[in-house]
Motif scaffolding. Structure first.
Motif, PDB file in Angstrom:
ATOM      1  N   GLU A  47     -30.531  24.039 -22.974  1.00  0.00           N
ATOM      2  CA  GLU A  47     -30.969  22.705 -22.526  1.00  0.00           C
ATOM      3  C   GLU A  47     -31.107  22.658 -21.006  1.00  0.00           C
ATOM      4  O   GLU A  47     -31.987  21.959 -20.492  1.00  0.00           O
ATOM      5  N   ARG A  48     -30.256  23.393 -20.305  1.00  0.00           N
ATOM      6  CA  ARG A  48     -30.411  23.472 -18.849  1.00  0.00           C
ATOM      7  C   ARG A  48     -31.758  24.100 -18.488  1.00  0.00           C
ATOM      8  O   ARG A  48     -32.354  23.787 -17.460  1.00  0.00           O
ATOM      9  N   GLU A  49     -32.247  24.975 -19.367  1.00  0.00           N
ATOM     10  CA  GLU A  49     -33.568  25.595 -19.162  1.00  0.00           C
ATOM     11  C   GLU A  49     -34.696  24.740 -19.748  1.00  0.00           C
ATOM     12  O   GLU A  49     -35.807  25.236 -19.962  1.00  0.00           O
ATOM     13  N   ARG A  50     -34.394  23.503 -20.064  1.00  0.00           N
ATOM     14  CA  ARG A  50     -35.378  22.534 -20.584  1.00  0.00           C
ATOM     15  C   ARG A  50     -35.979  22.982 -21.918  1.00  0.00           C
ATOM     16  O   ARG A  50     -37.133  22.727 -22.222  1.00  0.00           O
ATOM     17  N   CYS A  51     -35.187  23.660 -22.706  1.00  0.00           N
ATOM     18  CA  CYS A  51     -35.596  24.020 -24.063  1.00  0.00           C
ATOM     19  C   CYS A  51     -34.682  23.268 -25.023  1.00  0.00           C
ATOM     20  O   CYS A  51     -33.696  22.654 -24.612  1.00  0.00           O
ATOM     21  N   SER A  52     -35.014  23.318 -26.337  1.00  0.00           N
ATOM     22  CA  SER A  52     -34.162  22.610 -27.298  1.00  0.00           C
ATOM     23  C   SER A  52     -33.686  23.558 -28.391  1.00  0.00           C
ATOM     24  O   SER A  52     -34.326  24.566 -28.695  1.00  0.00           O
ATOM     25  N   VAL A  53     -32.545  23.207 -28.961  1.00  0.00           N
ATOM     26  CA  VAL A  53     -31.880  24.036 -29.979  1.00  0.00           C
ATOM     27  C   VAL A  53     -32.192  23.467 -31.364  1.00  0.00           C
ATOM     28  O   VAL A  53     -31.986  22.278 -31.609  1.00  0.00           O
ATOM     29  N   VAL A  54     -32.665  24.315 -32.263  1.00  0.00           N
ATOM     30  CA  VAL A  54     -32.917  23.908 -33.648  1.00  0.00           C
ATOM     31  C   VAL A  54     -31.586  23.612 -34.343  1.00  0.00           C
ATOM     32  O   VAL A  54     -30.625  24.383 -34.228  1.00  0.00           O
ATOM     33  N   ARG A  55     -31.527  22.475 -35.027  1.00  0.00           N
ATOM     34  CA  ARG A  55     -30.290  22.035 -35.692  1.00  0.00           C
ATOM     35  C   ARG A  55     -30.260  22.352 -37.179  1.00  0.00           C
ATOM     36  O   ARG A  55     -29.198  22.360 -37.803  1.00  0.00           O
ATOM     37  N   GLU A  56     -31.428  22.552 -37.789  1.00  0.00           N
ATOM     38  CA  GLU A  56     -31.512  22.624 -39.255  1.00  0.00           C
ATOM     39  C   GLU A  56     -31.089  23.969 -39.822  1.00  0.00           C
ATOM     40  O   GLU A  56     -30.899  24.089 -41.043  1.00  0.00           O
ATOM     41  N   PHE A  57     -31.013  24.994 -38.979  1.00  0.00           N
ATOM     42  CA  PHE A  57     -30.627  26.329 -39.449  1.00  0.00           C
ATOM     43  C   PHE A  57     -29.523  26.867 -38.544  1.00  0.00           C
ATOM     44  O   PHE A  57     -29.463  26.512 -37.369  1.00  0.00           O
ATOM     45  N   CYS A  58     -28.689  27.717 -39.108  1.00  0.00           N
ATOM     46  CA  CYS A  58     -27.539  28.192 -38.336  1.00  0.00           C
ATOM     47  C   CYS A  58     -27.243  29.650 -38.675  1.00  0.00           C
ATOM     48  O   CYS A  58     -27.789  30.208 -39.626  1.00  0.00           O
ATOM     49  N   GLY A  59     -26.379  30.268 -37.867  1.00  0.00           N
ATOM     50  CA  GLY A  59     -25.844  31.580 -38.212  1.00  0.00           C
ATOM     51  C   GLY A  59     -24.844  31.423 -39.348  1.00  0.00           C
ATOM     52  O   GLY A  59     -24.505  30.305 -39.752  1.00  0.00           O
ATOM     53  N   HIS A  60     -24.343  32.564 -39.835  1.00  0.00           N
ATOM     54  CA  HIS A  60     -23.579  32.527 -41.084  1.00  0.00           C
ATOM     55  C   HIS A  60     -22.631  33.703 -41.188  1.00  0.00           C
ATOM     56  O   HIS A  60     -22.924  34.798 -40.689  1.00  0.00           O
ATOM     57  N   GLY A  61     -21.537  33.481 -41.859  1.00  0.00           N
ATOM     58  CA  GLY A  61     -20.698  34.589 -42.256  1.00  0.00           C
ATOM     59  C   GLY A  61     -21.486  35.510 -43.171  1.00  0.00           C
ATOM     60  O   GLY A  61     -22.444  35.087 -43.826  1.00  0.00           O
ATOM     61  N   LEU A  62     -21.098  36.799 -43.184  1.00  0.00           N
ATOM     62  CA  LEU A  62     -21.703  37.783 -44.096  1.00  0.00           C
ATOM     63  C   LEU A  62     -20.749  38.960 -44.204  1.00  0.00           C
ATOM     64  O   LEU A  62     -19.716  38.996 -43.534  1.00  0.00           O
TER      65      LEU A  62
END
Ligand code: MF3
Ligand code: CO
Ligand code: CO
Length: 281
Positions: free
Chosen positions: A175-190
């Motif tokens: 966000e400091r780089e004026r970009c946005s983070v996708v909320r609908e997908f995430c990393g995961h245990g495996l």
């Protein structure tokens, strides 16, 4: 994976429960993860000379399937919840889960290629961005920001930190780089499964979420957008795109928590870290 914990998408059923114990693996299990992770990374290395204008994403899929079979590995996405291909190929405004097709890549495209291989029952999951020919400066900057966001997320992994420290490191930087983070997908245990607890959100508050402990295995795979964060899934049921059709990028590593920090299983043996990838001749 789909971030059902947040209840924001209906793309996939039967997500792992967000509550409950997180599996702790033994030091000898890490050796299996190294093997699976390194093979997945080698598959991404192998693709480098093929990512160029005029080549189809189906060709990339064919190459990874052949590579997997040659190495006694199985591509995890194939038939996973009905996914029809061996890899995901996500071009430009496609955020993730793009389906390889006969359509050729074009000069100036940016593409994420996501490979998950099962080796002796263990999962190695990694993705990188590639530039198709020359790409413009905005695209290049997004790739750099996304890579650095992932690196900062990985740097936050150590015993005693929480999942929220990872998300916080990624979000504040992006966000400091004026970009946005996708909320609908995430990393995961495996580990010996593809998608397990914990969900690794790529945003959040330091100190919140489950505590990290030695022996945990998970991915860190931030999707970062040049424009706004919201995503929608196309009618094929898989392809996720930015609602504003702006560019999106993603990198993914599989990591394990150690006594002192973390081990990354999916570094590129060829040193193909982020583009431009220079092919040794
Ligand atoms: N490899 C992706 C991940 O990082 C998952 C792809 S699932 C598929 O979690 F079905 F879309 F292939
Ligand atoms: Co993953
Ligand atoms: Co992946």
């Amino acid at each position: 994976m789909t971030n059902m914990q947040q209840g924001r998408t209906s793309a996939a059923p039967a997500e792992p429960a967000s509550e409950g114990p997180i599996r702790i693996y033994r030091p000898e299990d890490f050796e299996h993860m190294r093997k699976a992770g390194q093979l997945a990374a080698r598959a991404l290395d192998m693709l480098v000379p093929y990512v160029k204008p005029g080549v189809s994403t189906q060709k990339l899929d064919d190459l990874v399937l052949e590579f997997a079979l040659d190495h006694k590995a199985t591509p995890a996405p194939l038939h996973y919840r009905g996914f029809p291909r061996a890899i995901c190929t996500s071009i430009n405004h496609v955020v993730c889960h793009g389906i390889p097709s006969s359509k050729p890549m074009r000069e100036g495209d940016i593409i994420n290629i996501d490979v998950t291989l099962i080796v002796d029952g263990w999962y190695g999951d990694t993705s990188r961005m590639y530039a198709v020919g020359e790409v413009n400066r905005r695209a290049e900057r997004l790739i750099d920001v996304t890579h650095e966001a992932m690196v900062r997320g990985i740097a936050a992994v150590k015993p005693g930190s929480t999942v929220g420290h990872i998300g916080h490191a990624i979000q504040t930087y992006a966000e400091r780089e004026r970009c946005s983070v996708v909320r609908e997908f995430c990393g995961h245990g495996l580990g010996r499964v593809f998608h397990d607890r914990p969900n690794i959100l790529h945003y959040g508050v330091a100190g919140e979420g489950p505590e990290l402990k030695p022996g945990m295995l998970f991915t860190i795979e931030p999707m970062i957008n040049l424009g706004k964060s919201p995503v929608k899934v196309l009618s094929d049921g898989w392809t996720a795109v930015t609602r504003d059709r702006e560019l999106s990028a993603q990198f993914e590593h599989t990591v394990g928590v150690t006594e002192t920090g973390c081990e990354v299983f999916t570094y590129s043996p060829a040193g193909y870290h982020k583009p431009p990838y220079v092919v040794a001749s």
